[in-house]
Scaffold this motif. Structure first.
Motif, mmCIF file in Angstrom:
data_model
loop_
_atom_site.group_PDB
_atom_site.id
_atom_site.type_symbol
_atom_site.label_atom_id
_atom_site.label_comp_id
_atom_site.label_asym_id
_atom_site.label_seq_id
_atom_site.Cartn_x
_atom_site.Cartn_y
_atom_site.Cartn_z
ATOM 1 N N ALA A 103 -30.041 -67.759 -14.843
ATOM 2 C CA ALA A 103 -28.653 -67.468 -14.477
ATOM 3 C C ALA A 103 -28.356 -68.127 -13.142
ATOM 4 O O ALA A 103 -29.110 -67.959 -12.185
ATOM 5 N N ILE A 104 -27.261 -68.893 -13.090
ATOM 6 C CA ILE A 104 -26.822 -69.551 -11.861
ATOM 7 C C ILE A 104 -25.342 -69.253 -11.667
ATOM 8 O O ILE A 104 -24.681 -68.741 -12.572
ATOM 9 N N ASN A 105 -24.836 -69.591 -10.504
ATOM 10 C CA ASN A 105 -23.420 -69.307 -10.243
ATOM 11 C C ASN A 105 -22.533 -70.529 -10.426
ATOM 12 O O ASN A 105 -21.383 -70.406 -10.822
ATOM 13 N N ASP A 106 -23.078 -71.722 -10.159
ATOM 14 C CA ASP A 106 -22.248 -72.936 -10.180
ATOM 15 C C ASP A 106 -22.829 -73.980 -11.133
ATOM 16 O O ASP A 106 -23.688 -74.785 -10.748
ATOM 17 N N PRO A 107 -22.389 -73.994 -12.397
ATOM 18 C CA PRO A 107 -22.911 -74.977 -13.360
ATOM 19 C C PRO A 107 -22.546 -76.417 -13.020
ATOM 20 O O PRO A 107 -23.111 -77.353 -13.593
ATOM 21 N N SER A 108 -21.596 -76.626 -12.083
ATOM 22 C CA SER A 108 -21.189 -77.992 -11.726
ATOM 23 C C SER A 108 -22.166 -78.649 -10.758
ATOM 24 O O SER A 108 -22.112 -79.865 -10.541
ATOM 25 N N ASP A 109 -23.078 -77.860 -10.164
ATOM 26 C CA ASP A 109 -24.019 -78.398 -9.175
ATOM 27 C C ASP A 109 -25.223 -79.003 -9.904
ATOM 28 O O ASP A 109 -26.282 -78.391 -10.040
#
Length: 571
Positions: A103-109
């Motif tokens: 689980a991550i917060n920013d899939p764009s990174d």
């Protein structure tokens, strides 16, 4: 920076999660502060973080997860080392042989995702979660960000990963001449075990040696909750450290031992009663945390409803008679008795207690410790204390005929006596006293009130929410549709404050049997318990289950808690 989240804003506008007028209104304020529009909206509480997560999930085509609703196992957490999880702000969700779901917060990174995959050496599948949930999960499963503010899990992981060396020191020797590891890391680890238990409101700490593991469990609100286990190799030094602290002999490993530890947690002094028991795979230690805060509870905090509280306050203000609290071990009898003493403790009243052991020191009360080994028994202490001219006597437990006879005679000669018995219900206390040899007329003459109690968990106030009740629960608790129409059924969703259980703290449910003339006649005639119980019901006694049902309808506990605690209650 203000335009960084425009793609999310457009997505939320398209999904109907945000109004364009609100965006236009807040944008100048966000740009002036150098913040993103969404950041400002979230900070002001205008947009829930879960809606932002939902928008990211839709925009990137990535599944979202709610970490707050999940309980991750040790095997899953071990898939990502602590320093990697914290560096890449990622929490493992599930593990397979070839990949890890994180689980991550920013899939764009993309750079962050690539670095994580390289660090793990496995392919990863990512899910999106809110930043708050990720930070809470990192704190819960991996501990703080530094060794100073880390918890038990981090400390164990430090030792397991070899970040902290455990060196053998000869400050204590075992019976076979082996050295006991008693250096700084072990001392810190033991202190952290106690500190974490206290901060989590545990009543007991269980350290249990298994065949291949060394299990640690905390009993919180009556339920055992397993914690991260230290390596099996640390079992001997941890046990040795606790035995030294509690004044036990570390050379003796064949017989049970008892001891006490006094330590300080967050500037507060706490006492622990320690028991060591030899088992198949080593010595098992249980530490009871003796926290005095529970003894200052008023009767309302114990769980009494207003009408029962008024009745009980009248009873404990009587000048004489005996009041018995019944229930199994761990049902809160001692806390109830201490709260009663605290309520009536005034300078014009002399109060003496006889206990084995004296667990809590109470100001203004004379407390006597029983020493059976030297012949100073409950009966001996009770006989002697009557010469001290007390107004109120508290007897830890009525165990035999001699003790019961002295206590009852004291209640008949102008003393108010509190004590406990191990019976399942309130009327059963009469049969118990008669079984151990007390004459029925003495029971009938002296008893003022017999009260049974159990403990149920209270709903967490931080995550309480509306709920419903099943037909099975309605039938089991005897709830009518008319009662349900005006009920306030609640349940906890689960949050960090309650360890995701939905419950925080416990309260009593009570069965109060007032001994009046009709009941005295039956006791004198040695009526069976079921006859006495039926008469008590006719006279207005609520059963444990009925009192628990009132508290379910009031929204302070749940139906399954009451059913669990009163499974043996015959309505």
């Amino acid at each position: 920076m203000a335009a960084k989240d425009d793609y999310l804003i457009e997505t939320m506008l398209d999904m109907g999660l945000l109004a364009r007028e609100r965006v236009d209104e807040i944008r100048p304020e966000a740009e002036a502060a150098g913040e993103g529009v969404l950041d400002t909206l979230v900070k002001q509480g205008a947009v829930a973080p879960s809606l932002v997560t939902q928008a990211k999930s839709t925009y990137f085509g990535v599944e979202s997860v709610s970490l707050g609703d999940m309980r991750l196992s040790d095997d899953v957490i071990k898939a990502i080392p602590r320093h990697v999880a914290k560096k890449y702000n990622a929490v493992p969700v599930s593990v397979s042989d070839s990949s890890i779901v994180v689980a991550i917060n920013d899939p764009s990174d993309i750079e962050n995702l690539d670095g994580l995959q390289v660090a793990l050496g496995k392919s990863i599948e990512h899910r999106v979660a809110s930043e708050n949930e990720i930070q809470e999960a990192l704190a819960e499963y991996y501990g703080g960000s530094s060794r100073e503010d880390g918890g038990l899990s981090q400390m164990i992981q430090d030792i397991t990963e070899g970040e902290v060396e455990v060196s053998a020191m000869t400050s204590a020797m075992g019976d076979a001449g082996e050295s006991v590891e008693a250096d700084a890391p072990i001392i810190k680890l033991v202190n952290q075990i106690i500190a974490d238990a206290f901060k989590m409101r545990a009543s007991d700490i269980h350290l249990e040696p298994m065949a291949k593991t060394f299990r640690i469990r905390y009993r919180i609100d009556g339920m055992c909750m397993e914690q991260k286990s230290p390596p099996k190799r640390l079992q001997p030094p941890i046990i040795a450290r606790l035995k030294i602290q509690s004044g036990m002999s570390i050379a003796e490993k064949r017989i049970p031992q008892d001891g006490r530890i006094q330590t300080s947690v967050s500037g507060k002094t706490i006492d622990l009663r320690v028991n060591c028991l030899p088992t198949t795979h080593g010595e098992s230690i249980v530490m009871r945390i003796l926290d005095k805060t529970g003894l200052k509870l008023g009767l309302a905090e114990l769980g009494f409803m207003a009408d029962d509280q008024a009745t009980f306050e009248r009873l404990i203000g009587l000048p004489d008679g005996i009041l018995l609290v019944t229930g199994p071990t761990g049902s809160g009898k001692t806390t109830t008795l201490y709260s009663c003493l605290n309520y009536i403790n005034r300078p014009d009243r002399k109060i003496i207690t006889v206990e084995d052991p004296v667990e809590y020191m109470l100001a203004g009360i004379n407390q006597v410790q029983v020493h059976e080994q030297i012949g100073f028994t409950f009966a001996t202490a009770l006989r002697s204390m009557l010469r001290q001219a007390p107004n109120v006597i508290m007897l830890g437990e009525i165990r035999d005929l001699e003790t019961a006879t002295i206590a009852i005679n004291a209640s008949l000669t102008g003393h108010l006596v509190f004590s406990t018995l191990h019976t399942n219900d309130a009327p059963g206390a009469v049969a118990r006293l008669i079984d151990i040899g007390v004459k029925p007329f003495l029971v009938a003459s002296s008893a003022r009130c017999l009260m049974a109690q159990r403990l149920v968990r209270k709903i967490c106030k931080k995550c309480i929410s509306n709920s419903t009740i099943t037909e099975h629960e309605m039938h089991t608790l005897g709830i009518t549709p008319e009662q349900l129409a005006t009920a306030n059924i609640k349940k906890g969703r689960g949050c960090p404050d309650c360890n995701r259980t939905g419950n925080r703290g416990r309260m009593g449910i009570f069965e109060i049997f007032l001994i009046q003339d009709e009941a005295r006649k039956l006791i004198y005639e040695k009526a069976p318990s079921n006859v006495l119980r039926n008469k008590a019901r006719e006279m207005g006694m609520r059963t444990l289950r009925e009192d628990g049902t009132r508290k379910v309808l009031a929204g302070v506990t749940t139906a399954d808690e009451v059913i669990r605690a009163t499974s043996g209650d015959a309505n």
